[in-house]
Structure formats: C-alpha cells, structure tokens
Design a protein around this motif. Sequence first.
Motif, mmCIF file in Angstrom:
data_model
loop_
_atom_site.group_PDB
_atom_site.id
_atom_site.type_symbol
_atom_site.label_atom_id
_atom_site.label_comp_id
_atom_site.label_asym_id
_atom_site.label_seq_id
_atom_site.Cartn_x
_atom_site.Cartn_y
_atom_site.Cartn_z
ATOM 1 N N LEU A 1 54.978 109.620 2.338
ATOM 2 C CA LEU A 1 53.819 110.181 1.647
ATOM 3 C C LEU A 1 52.834 109.102 1.195
ATOM 4 C CD1 LEU A 1 55.594 112.873 -0.584
ATOM 5 C CD2 LEU A 1 54.040 113.324 1.326
ATOM 6 N N GLY A 2 53.226 107.846 1.356
ATOM 7 C CA GLY A 2 52.346 106.743 0.964
ATOM 8 C C GLY A 2 52.293 106.496 -0.529
ATOM 9 N N ILE A 3 53.350 106.891 -1.241
ATOM 10 C CA ILE A 3 53.354 106.724 -2.698
ATOM 11 C C ILE A 3 54.565 105.924 -3.178
ATOM 12 C CG2 ILE A 3 51.998 108.796 -3.181
ATOM 13 C CD1 ILE A 3 54.695 110.220 -3.807
ATOM 14 N N ALA A 4 55.183 105.177 -2.283
ATOM 15 C CA ALA A 4 56.386 104.437 -2.664
ATOM 16 C C ALA A 4 56.124 103.485 -3.829
ATOM 17 C CB ALA A 4 56.932 103.669 -1.455
ATOM 18 N N ASP A 5 54.895 102.948 -3.891
ATOM 19 C CA ASP A 5 54.572 102.024 -4.986
ATOM 20 C C ASP A 5 54.246 102.742 -6.290
ATOM 21 O OD1 ASP A 5 52.253 103.136 -3.923
ATOM 22 O OD2 ASP A 5 51.029 101.379 -4.392
ATOM 23 N N ARG A 6 54.215 104.060 -6.250
ATOM 24 C CA ARG A 6 53.896 104.853 -7.440
ATOM 25 C C ARG A 6 55.107 105.613 -7.980
ATOM 26 N NH1 ARG A 6 48.117 106.007 -7.696
ATOM 27 N NH2 ARG A 6 47.106 104.699 -6.134
ATOM 28 N N VAL A 7 56.240 105.437 -7.337
ATOM 29 C CA VAL A 7 57.454 106.152 -7.748
ATOM 30 C C VAL A 7 58.562 105.140 -7.983
ATOM 31 C CG1 VAL A 7 59.150 107.915 -7.158
ATOM 32 C CG2 VAL A 7 56.783 108.152 -6.358
ATOM 33 N N LEU A 8 59.199 105.223 -9.131
ATOM 34 C CA LEU A 8 60.321 104.350 -9.462
ATOM 35 C C LEU A 8 61.583 105.187 -9.584
ATOM 36 C CD1 LEU A 8 58.805 101.950 -12.157
ATOM 37 C CD2 LEU A 8 59.460 101.381 -9.799
ATOM 38 N N PHE A 9 62.619 104.810 -8.826
ATOM 39 C CA PHE A 9 63.925 105.458 -8.914
ATOM 40 C C PHE A 9 64.844 104.525 -9.706
ATOM 41 C CE2 PHE A 9 62.031 107.346 -5.134
ATOM 42 C CZ PHE A 9 62.344 108.688 -5.286
ATOM 43 N N TYR A 10 65.190 104.934 -10.900
ATOM 44 C CA TYR A 10 65.958 104.067 -11.789
ATOM 45 C C TYR A 10 67.465 104.181 -11.582
ATOM 46 C CZ TYR A 10 61.807 102.899 -14.499
ATOM 47 O OH TYR A 10 60.578 102.430 -14.902
ATOM 48 N N GLY A 11 67.918 105.210 -10.863
ATOM 49 C CA GLY A 11 69.354 105.409 -10.718
ATOM 50 C C GLY A 11 69.957 105.965 -11.999
ATOM 51 N N ARG B 1 51.433 114.270 -29.420
ATOM 52 C CA ARG B 1 50.609 113.771 -28.315
ATOM 53 C C ARG B 1 49.238 114.435 -28.372
ATOM 54 N NH1 ARG B 1 54.256 111.313 -24.778
ATOM 55 N NH2 ARG B 1 56.186 111.018 -25.975
ATOM 56 N N HIS B 2 48.229 113.665 -28.087
ATOM 57 C CA HIS B 2 46.871 114.181 -28.134
ATOM 58 C C HIS B 2 46.119 113.980 -26.819
ATOM 59 C CE1 HIS B 2 47.227 114.976 -32.424
ATOM 60 N NE2 HIS B 2 47.845 113.814 -32.519
ATOM 61 N N GLN B 3 46.768 113.351 -25.856
ATOM 62 C CA GLN B 3 46.200 113.229 -24.520
ATOM 63 C C GLN B 3 47.328 112.907 -23.557
ATOM 64 O OE1 GLN B 3 43.321 110.091 -24.768
ATOM 65 N NE2 GLN B 3 44.868 108.464 -24.833
ATOM 66 N N ALA B 4 47.095 113.178 -22.292
ATOM 67 C CA ALA B 4 48.099 112.927 -21.258
ATOM 68 C C ALA B 4 47.560 111.892 -20.281
ATOM 69 C CB ALA B 4 48.454 114.212 -20.524
ATOM 70 N N GLY B 5 48.313 110.814 -20.128
ATOM 71 C CA GLY B 5 47.946 109.776 -19.176
ATOM 72 C C GLY B 5 48.689 109.934 -17.864
ATOM 73 N N PRO B 6 48.771 108.854 -17.083
ATOM 74 C CA PRO B 6 49.300 108.953 -15.721
ATOM 75 C C PRO B 6 50.808 108.767 -15.602
ATOM 76 C CG PRO B 6 48.433 106.763 -16.086
ATOM 77 C CD PRO B 6 48.179 107.528 -17.359
ATOM 78 N N ARG B 7 51.498 108.519 -16.727
ATOM 79 C CA ARG B 7 52.925 108.193 -16.640
ATOM 80 C C ARG B 7 53.752 109.482 -16.663
ATOM 81 N NH1 ARG B 7 53.056 104.364 -21.791
ATOM 82 N NH2 ARG B 7 52.062 106.286 -22.548
ATOM 83 N N LEU B 8 54.275 109.866 -15.502
ATOM 84 C CA LEU B 8 55.030 111.102 -15.343
ATOM 85 C C LEU B 8 56.533 110.793 -15.372
ATOM 86 C CD1 LEU B 8 52.979 112.597 -12.372
ATOM 87 C CD2 LEU B 8 52.510 112.806 -14.826
ATOM 88 N N LEU B 9 57.308 111.705 -15.937
ATOM 89 C CA LEU B 9 58.745 111.502 -16.091
ATOM 90 C C LEU B 9 59.500 112.692 -15.512
ATOM 91 C CD1 LEU B 9 61.196 109.982 -17.385
ATOM 92 C CD2 LEU B 9 60.745 111.290 -19.476
ATOM 93 N N LEU B 10 60.551 112.405 -14.737
ATOM 94 C CA LEU B 10 61.446 113.438 -14.221
ATOM 95 C C LEU B 10 62.872 112.933 -14.428
ATOM 96 C CD1 LEU B 10 60.980 115.285 -10.779
ATOM 97 C CD2 LEU B 10 63.085 115.263 -12.102
ATOM 98 N N VAL B 11 63.677 113.698 -15.150
ATOM 99 C CA VAL B 11 65.041 113.288 -15.492
ATOM 100 C C VAL B 11 66.026 114.275 -14.886
ATOM 101 C CG1 VAL B 11 66.668 112.794 -17.361
ATOM 102 C CG2 VAL B 11 64.218 112.317 -17.679
ATOM 103 N N GLY B 12 67.011 113.771 -14.164
ATOM 104 C CA GLY B 12 68.032 114.654 -13.614
ATOM 105 C C GLY B 12 68.662 114.076 -12.371
ATOM 106 N N ARG B 13 69.812 114.610 -12.016
ATOM 107 C CA ARG B 13 70.487 114.170 -10.796
ATOM 108 C C ARG B 13 69.592 114.423 -9.586
ATOM 109 N NH1 ARG B 13 74.964 116.314 -8.768
ATOM 110 N NH2 ARG B 13 75.557 114.304 -7.869
ATOM 111 N N LEU B 14 69.711 113.548 -8.607
ATOM 112 C CA LEU B 14 68.899 113.675 -7.402
ATOM 113 C C LEU B 14 69.560 114.687 -6.475
ATOM 114 C CD1 LEU B 14 67.970 109.923 -6.821
ATOM 115 C CD2 LEU B 14 66.849 111.636 -8.258
ATOM 116 N N VAL B 15 69.394 115.958 -6.850
ATOM 117 C CA VAL B 15 69.921 117.080 -6.079
ATOM 118 C C VAL B 15 68.801 118.085 -5.900
ATOM 119 C CG1 VAL B 15 72.326 116.785 -6.816
ATOM 120 C CG2 VAL B 15 70.780 118.192 -8.193
ATOM 121 N N GLU B 16 68.974 118.986 -4.959
ATOM 122 C CA GLU B 16 67.886 119.869 -4.541
ATOM 123 C C GLU B 16 67.327 120.710 -5.686
ATOM 124 O OE1 GLU B 16 66.988 123.381 -1.230
ATOM 125 O OE2 GLU B 16 69.024 122.574 -1.479
ATOM 126 N N LYS B 17 68.190 121.256 -6.535
ATOM 127 C CA LYS B 17 67.707 122.200 -7.540
ATOM 128 C C LYS B 17 66.802 121.550 -8.584
ATOM 129 C CE LYS B 17 71.589 122.039 -10.844
ATOM 130 N NZ LYS B 17 72.628 122.851 -11.528
#
Length: 369
Positions: free
Chosen positions: A234-244, A177-193
Amino acid sequence: MPPRVLHFKSIYLNRSETFIDRLIRHLQRYDPIVATLFPKHYTENLPIYTPSGWWAWRRDCWLKQLNRTPRFLYGLCRRLQPALVHAHFGLDGYRLIGLARKTGLPLVVSFYGHDVSRLPDAAGWQRRYQRLALQGTRFIAATEAMKQQLLRLGFPETRIAVVRFGLDLHQFAFQARHQAGPRLLLVGRLVEKKGHAVALEAVARLHALGIEARLSCLGDGPLRNALKEKAQKLGIADRVLFYGEVTNEQVHDAYYTHDVLLVPSQTATDGDQEGLPNVLIEGLACGIPVIATRHAGIPELVQHESTGLLVPEGDAEALAAAILRLMETPGLVARLSYAGRLAVEQLHSLERMVGDVEAVYDDVLKCIP
C-alpha cells in the motif's frame, strides 16, 4: 469467614484477560480460589492451585482434551469446601459439568466472546452447549448482544445475567482531548477479527489524499508478516509501526501519546467475534477519542457521535472519513472525550462489575436448600 468461590480457567491467564484478573482480585464478600492447569500471567499474590506432580498434570491435561473435569479439582473441593464454582469461558464451563454433578456445587459460567461466536460452530459444540444450558446454574454474558447469542444457543433467559467488564478508574486518569492529530493507535492481537487490514487501507486512503497519518499497532499474532507485506504494497510501510507483544503498562501509556484509538473489529471468516474489546473501555476512560465498528457489543458503549464514532465493519473508506472528520472537528473531539469517560464511569466501573457478579453468587446460594 466469607464463602469461597472456586474460579477455574485452563490457562490462567492470557495477557488480554485482565477483566478476569480484576474481578477475582476485587471480590468483596467472597473469598477467591483459583485453579488452573497452566499458570501464566496475573498469578502474583493469589491462591493458585494446580495438579500435584507431573503424572497428575498429564492425566488432567488429557481429561481437558476430552472436555472432562480435571481430576485434581475433586480433591481441591473436598479440602477447601467452596460454596460454588465459577468457570471462565464456555469451554471450561462445559468441562466442569461433571464436577458440579458429583459434588452438588452450583456452577456459574461466564462467556466473553469467541465462546459464543466461533466455538458453537465447531463440531459437537451446539450439542455440548445444550447440555451446559440444562446443567449449569447461572450464566453471565459480558454484553446484551452476547446474551442474545446465548438465547439463540438455547440457554434459558431466566438464568442469564449481563455483567459488563469493570475498570479500576483510579488507574486510568482522564486526559481531556480538544483536537485530534495524526497519531493513530490500534491495540490487539494480529488476527482477522481485530480489523488491522482495514485500518491499513484507511491509512493508505488518507495518504493518497495528502493527509499525514501514522498508525501504531500494539500486539502480535499470526498475521504479522501478512500485514507488514500489505503495508509495503500500500506504500505506507514507513507510516505503520508494528510493536509486537507489549506490556499492559505500554498499552496504558500509549493512550496518552496518541490522538485517535481505532477499534475496527469485524466478524472473521471462521465466525469469530469480539465480546466487548477491553481496550475500548480503557481508551474511553483515558479520554482518547474512539472510532469503532458496529460489531457485537461495541455499540452498547460506543454510541455514534455521542461517546465515539461508529463505522460499518470492513469499510476502509468510512474509517478514513471518520479519522479525517476528527482531525477537522476539534469540538467533536472534545465532546467525545468527555462523554466517553462518563459512559465508562456509569457502565464499566470496577465496583459495578464486582457488585453485579456477587449479586449472581447471592442469588445462586439463596436457591440452595
């Protein structure tokens, strides 16, 4: 014929436990046998043994609830004559004390995360771990930080080995990778930790600054509705995708279609902590730049400004600033991308993990009169 190792886990396996599957399938000098009460995932083409018949299964589930050895394991050991027993997670390790004592088989126990952070705070478990520390033969910690937790729980240092998770690097091609764009990724169970709430707040901060950022959350869990509501507020519902819940293949593909991997792990209110998130190793191997927290064993792989960026736990402002920094600093992105892959090759290769575990087995069997 190679010596047999009986691997036991009550549930074999949860989708996130690919590190156990990789180890068992790639042993070189030992022959694996898998015993479980609940066959679930990654069972294909493995010798899987369960209680024979409904009544035997019910009996052994009851014994499991009492934290005692499921009875079918005694007959299995008599028939197949394993050289040693390897329990995965501390809870199942404790359940096999009776088996080790009655059969004389060495007991190796691997610890992975919540079994050294949250479980010891549950009623009776510090006392049970004191017994396991006395009667277990060898103990394996996934990180140096976890080894320190085991020492604080009374496990003897001379019988603890650190074996880091291993990855088959042929399956995780490096994409620089040589640059970072706006597509952020978070992988994991939807738990507090896993820190999803902090990630949402960071995206909201970027949004308030007029910075485009979109977050993909891969995984399901009990906080799904609460997190969706938080995104809405937070007004970002259209910017966050929950894939399950997603497959491992979908996670693998996501590393290449996103720009930054977020691993905002934190200590949960019940004390639950990570060991070392498997997604972190996979992401670095693929070349995606990583922002993570100074949590548990994470800094052993993610070194700040060397193999990734580190921020404090629970700090949405720092997380947002780190994301913005990657977006604005292509040179840093490129450096982290290459260094992250190199770190995984050096510390987390599949060959190294298998070799380290088999060295533990060798040491155990050398000590048998």
